[in-house]
Scaffold this motif. Structure first.
Motif, PDB file in Angstrom:
ATOM      1  N   UNK A  15       3.117  -5.558   5.818  1.00  0.00           N
ATOM      2  CA  UNK A  15       2.738  -4.493   4.896  1.00  0.00           C
ATOM      3  C   UNK A  15       4.008  -3.880   4.322  1.00  0.00           C
ATOM      4  N   UNK A  16       4.016  -3.675   3.010  1.00  0.00           N
ATOM      5  CA  UNK A  16       5.171  -3.147   2.304  1.00  0.00           C
ATOM      6  C   UNK A  16       4.743  -1.961   1.444  1.00  0.00           C
ATOM      7  N   UNK A  17       5.664  -1.046   1.139  1.00  0.00           N
ATOM      8  CA  UNK A  17       5.302   0.111   0.306  1.00  0.00           C
ATOM      9  C   UNK A  17       4.992  -0.322  -1.126  1.00  0.00           C
ATOM     10  N   UNK A  18       3.890   0.155  -1.668  1.00  0.00           N
ATOM     11  CA  UNK A  18       3.548  -0.147  -3.057  1.00  0.00           C
ATOM     12  C   UNK A  18       4.566   0.463  -4.004  1.00  0.00           C
ATOM     13  N   UNK A  19       5.237   1.526  -3.544  1.00  0.00           N
ATOM     14  CA  UNK A  19       6.263   2.163  -4.365  1.00  0.00           C
ATOM     15  C   UNK A  19       7.458   1.230  -4.583  1.00  0.00           C
ATOM     16  N   UNK A  76      -5.355  11.718   4.006  1.00  0.00           N
ATOM     17  CA  UNK A  76      -4.533  10.851   4.844  1.00  0.00           C
ATOM     18  C   UNK A  76      -4.328   9.475   4.232  1.00  0.00           C
ATOM     19  N   UNK A  77      -3.188   8.887   4.552  1.00  0.00           N
ATOM     20  CA  UNK A  77      -2.854   7.531   4.142  1.00  0.00           C
ATOM     21  C   UNK A  77      -2.642   6.679   5.383  1.00  0.00           C
ATOM     22  N   UNK A  78      -2.991   5.417   5.291  1.00  0.00           N
ATOM     23  CA  UNK A  78      -2.844   4.542   6.448  1.00  0.00           C
ATOM     24  C   UNK A  78      -1.387   4.176   6.685  1.00  0.00           C
ATOM     25  N   UNK A  79      -0.643   3.976   5.614  1.00  0.00           N
ATOM     26  CA  UNK A  79       0.752   3.579   5.770  1.00  0.00           C
ATOM     27  C   UNK A  79       0.888   2.115   6.158  1.00  0.00           C
ATOM     28  N   UNK A  80       2.137   1.683   6.350  1.00  0.00           N
ATOM     29  CA  UNK A  80       2.396   0.259   6.580  1.00  0.00           C
ATOM     30  C   UNK A  80       2.175  -0.161   8.049  1.00  0.00           C
ATOM     31  N   UNK A 136       0.835  -1.202   0.000  1.00  0.00           N
ATOM     32  CA  UNK A 136       0.000   0.000   0.000  1.00  0.00           C
ATOM     33  C   UNK A 136       0.869   1.251   0.000  1.00  0.00           C
ATOM     34  N   UNK A 137       0.265   2.401  -0.163  1.00  0.00           N
ATOM     35  CA  UNK A 137       1.013   3.648  -0.264  1.00  0.00           C
ATOM     36  C   UNK A 137       1.711   3.987   1.052  1.00  0.00           C
ATOM     37  N   UNK A 138       2.893   4.520   0.938  1.00  0.00           N
ATOM     38  CA  UNK A 138       3.646   4.954   2.118  1.00  0.00           C
ATOM     39  C   UNK A 138       3.071   6.254   2.666  1.00  0.00           C
TER      40      UNK A 138
END
Length: 430
Positions: free
Chosen positions: A100-104, A84-88, A71-73
């Motif tokens: 959870x890992x960065x989608x980037x 807002x983003x939830x983050x890992x 998911x997004x960082x």
């Protein structure tokens, strides 16, 4: 709820496999603005995550299972501009995930998550951009034999497994659908109270959407239909721009989406608050058919069985009113009724308004079981140029409710909005 669903899917999956689910993509509305984001139903079904640009991996290996989200960082500047983003870190805690890992960094980590697995479950073609990343990761593993990597060799569509899961609603899902039905019904009641001769169809649409939003349903479950007069004979009419005339019936097909679950109701009523004698006669034919169909719904019955009963009632009624001529059984056998009733009796409903699930055949003979949720929506649509008595020309009538199958029968989730002639007229008079 999401953990239970993941475990159910893990049980159905082969050992040494991964099921991959993609989040919806943001869709451009015009230039640099997007349509309101709505999460992919299957992705949401297993994690409840409502952000775009995400990938969910459900991995089953050597008897152990784990869930991995890309998911997004967190990004302070992006969150100032776009939300807002939830983050890992928070994703692991809030979504009960293992990792959870960065989608980037998808291309750096995806192949490592797939390494050593034999099978990939994927709805290939739904999100081609993610397909490219997944197949690139597999190809990278194929080229890494010297590093001891092992690439998956089997590809299987997860939709048959997941569609069967989603077809049977849990008690939690039924509760959300019941709420969606209540909000949808309130919108229809508001429309009946608000309707006046001379209003535009879109003004009635606005009343419905206002009720949805005020009750916590942020969007309709589909494009709202408000069709007055012969606009009601267009099954998916959504222009909603005509003036409603004295003597018109108006057909409204509208449902609220509440916490991702759809409501779907159709009601037809007189703009001026009073059915004409001819309108009431034709309306009651459709109503009798709809009530008879709902009364048949229970485990072991089928949509096909209910539709056969509907056909008998509606064709008999049209013959009696002079709309059709001939022997009822023959008219049904020859499908002559399709000039006026051209769609099916109903469809599955749930996370999608036309929900997933196999009907077994085009006639929809699959036996119903507890937990299935369907719509029942018979309708008659008489074109303005039909060779029928003038009072019925240009009249469209549909009556639709949402129903869930119970252990001994069914529950109508949308019963709060009236549908008898007397009850509709009484509500409009109030």
């Amino acid at each position: 709820m999401f953990l239970q669903r993941r475990q159910q899917l893990f049980t159905a999956m082969s050992d040494n496999s991964v099921a991959i689910f993609c989040a919806s993509e943001e869709q451009v509305r015009s230039r640099d603005t997007e349509f309101p984001f709505r999460q992919d139903s299957d992705f949401f079904y297993f994690c409840g995550f409502s952000e775009p640009k995400a990938l969910l991996l459900l991995i089953k290996k050597a008897g152990e299972t784990r869930s991995v989200l890309f998911n997004r960082s967190k990004d302070k500047l992006a969150e100032i501009w776009q939300g807002r983003r939830l983050g890992q870190t928070q994703a692991i805690d809030q979504l009960a995930l293992d990792k959870a890992l960065p989608i980037e960094e998808l291309n750096e980590h995806l192949h490592l998550e797939l390494e050593g697995l034999s099978k990939v479950y994927l709805a290939q073609g739904r999100y081609p951009a993610y397909d490219q990343h997944i197949f690139a990761a597999i190809e990278r593993l194929r080229n890494g034999l010297r590093s001891g990597w092992q690439a998956p060799t089997q590809l299987e569509d997860w939709r048959p497994l997941v569609d069967e899961m989603r077809l049977i609603k849990s008690a939690d899902e039924v509760a959300l659908m019941r709420k969606a039905g209540e909000i949808s019904a309130a919108g229809h009641c508001r429309a009946m109270r608000s309707a006046k001769v001379g209003m535009f169809e879109y003004q009635l649409e606005a009343e419905i959407h206002h009720e949805f939003l005020m009750a916590g349903a942020r969007a309709p479950a589909y494009g709202t239909i408000v069709g007055a007069g012969d606009n009601a004979c267009i099954l998916h009419y959504t222009e909603n721009q005509s003036v409603m005339q004295d003597g018109d019936l108006v057909l409204i097909d509208a449902g609220a989406e509440y916490q991702m679950y759809a409501g779907d109701i159709t009601r037809t009523f007189p703009v001026n608050g009073k059915f004409s004698p001819e309108q009431a006669k034709l309306y009651n034919v459709v109503l009798e058919a709809q009530i008879a169909a709902i009364d048949m719904l229970k485990p072991g019955a089928s949509i096909y069985d209910a539709n056969q009963r509907v056909l008998n009632i509606m064709v008999s009624g049209m013959v009696e009113l002079g709309i059709m001529q001939g022997d009822v059984a023959t008219l049904i056998e020859e499908e002559a009724y399709k000039e006026y009733y051209m769609h099916g009796l109903g469809h599955w409903i749930g996370l999608d308004v036309h929900d997933v699930g196999d009907y077994h055949d085009v006639k929809r003979t699959r036996p119903l079981v507890e937990g299935m949720a369907i719509t029942i929506e018979p309708g008659l649509y008489i074109p303005a140029d039909a060779d029928v008595p003038a009072a019925y020309q240009g009249v469209g009538i549909r009556i639709e409710d949402d129903v869930v199958i119970t252990a001994n029968g069914c529950e109508v989730l949308t019963a709060d909005v009236p549908k008898t002639v007397a009850d509709i007229e009484a509500l409009m008079a109030s």
